[in-house]
Write a protein that holds these residues in place. Sequence first.
Motif, mmCIF file in Angstrom:
data_model
loop_
_atom_site.group_PDB
_atom_site.id
_atom_site.type_symbol
_atom_site.label_atom_id
_atom_site.label_comp_id
_atom_site.label_asym_id
_atom_site.label_seq_id
_atom_site.Cartn_x
_atom_site.Cartn_y
_atom_site.Cartn_z
ATOM 1 N N SER A 93 30.440 10.939 -2.574
ATOM 2 C CA SER A 93 29.897 10.582 -3.886
ATOM 3 C C SER A 93 28.591 9.816 -3.741
ATOM 4 N N ALA A 94 28.482 9.028 -2.681
ATOM 5 C CA ALA A 94 27.232 8.295 -2.461
ATOM 6 C C ALA A 94 26.069 9.249 -2.263
ATOM 7 N N GLU A 95 26.295 10.324 -1.503
ATOM 8 C CA GLU A 95 25.235 11.304 -1.283
ATOM 9 C C GLU A 95 24.854 12.002 -2.576
ATOM 10 N N ALA A 96 25.835 12.221 -3.451
ATOM 11 C CA ALA A 96 25.553 12.865 -4.732
ATOM 12 C C ALA A 96 24.759 11.947 -5.654
ATOM 13 N N VAL A 97 25.159 10.691 -5.728
ATOM 14 C CA VAL A 97 24.635 9.773 -6.742
ATOM 15 C C VAL A 97 23.299 9.158 -6.358
ATOM 16 N N THR A 98 23.100 8.881 -5.085
ATOM 17 C CA THR A 98 21.879 8.191 -4.651
ATOM 18 C C THR A 98 20.633 8.957 -5.097
ATOM 19 N N ASP A 99 19.759 8.261 -5.806
ATOM 20 C CA ASP A 99 18.494 8.804 -6.324
ATOM 21 C C ASP A 99 18.654 9.821 -7.449
#
Length: 333
Positions: A185-191
Amino acid sequence: MTDDGTLFLTSDDVRGLATPGEYVDAVREGYRERGEGAPARPRTRLTGGDPPGMLTGYTAMLPETGAMGGYMYTGGFGSGDAHFVLPLFDADTGAPLAVFDGASLNPFKTGATGAVGIDALAREDATGLAVIGSGSQARGQLRAAVTVREFDTVRVFSPTRQSRESFAEAMDEELDPAVRAVDSSAEAVTDADVVITATTAAEPVFDGADLADGAHITCMGQYDPEKREVDGETVARATYVPDLRERVERDAGAFLLAREEGAIGDDHVHAELGEVVAGVEPGRTRDDEVTLFDSGGTAIETVAAAHMLYERAVDTGLGREIEFLPASRAFEE
């Protein structure tokens, strides 16, 4: 209303009757009416049975559209399934216009609501979209979202690799933006400029610290006071806009749990979505502002979408006539 009576419309009748963008237009109009005073009530839910289940319903009147009605649906009771009934009435005469098997339109009208929230609150230059979830509701949200912003990339995460990868492959073939599955989810949400959560999760599905300044979040997966898809930090950072103020104290778990933690106060609700759509209250005022639309589901989008489909069904000759006797006649028999 048709000349002969009330229409019964099946899921097959209404499937494909309108595009995602047309659902968005209808639902936006419904929320504008709500923002200008159209009445709507949040869901009520009764639970019981052995095995347990729920009976849920909500209602709205859209006077300018000329329709009123809502949803009644069940879930649980050992079936592992849900059933939706949607009655639609004429707002001027009270006469029943239609009864829908309401299942197939659900992801479309719910997705349209999320898109109206994006259109009202996200930055105009938003190009990066994150989707957390890979089920039918996530598909509905994504199909509608791409009609209101020109996204370049869509990053999708859900816990099961096969689910997120098959979702991404199918949506990438269907839509213009590049849709890719990611591993967290971090990869999806970041930026990401816009984040959509469409899950059944009871706990936050991403870390609020990963949100970029200026992001917009649409949460649509929970309507339970003890469950939430976003954490208190996300709610506290955000200009918080629910679909209905009255719903917040009943089942907006993201708001209620953030308040319980002390992250926000009672006054954290900025405005209802309809108030922003109607221009009664401002939406986003700064590019670096974080905004959050908490969508628990209302009869506003249900009635707006159903009336659009009803008019199209009449024009194209879909459905079959059924008869409801008015009480003045039925009571005499």
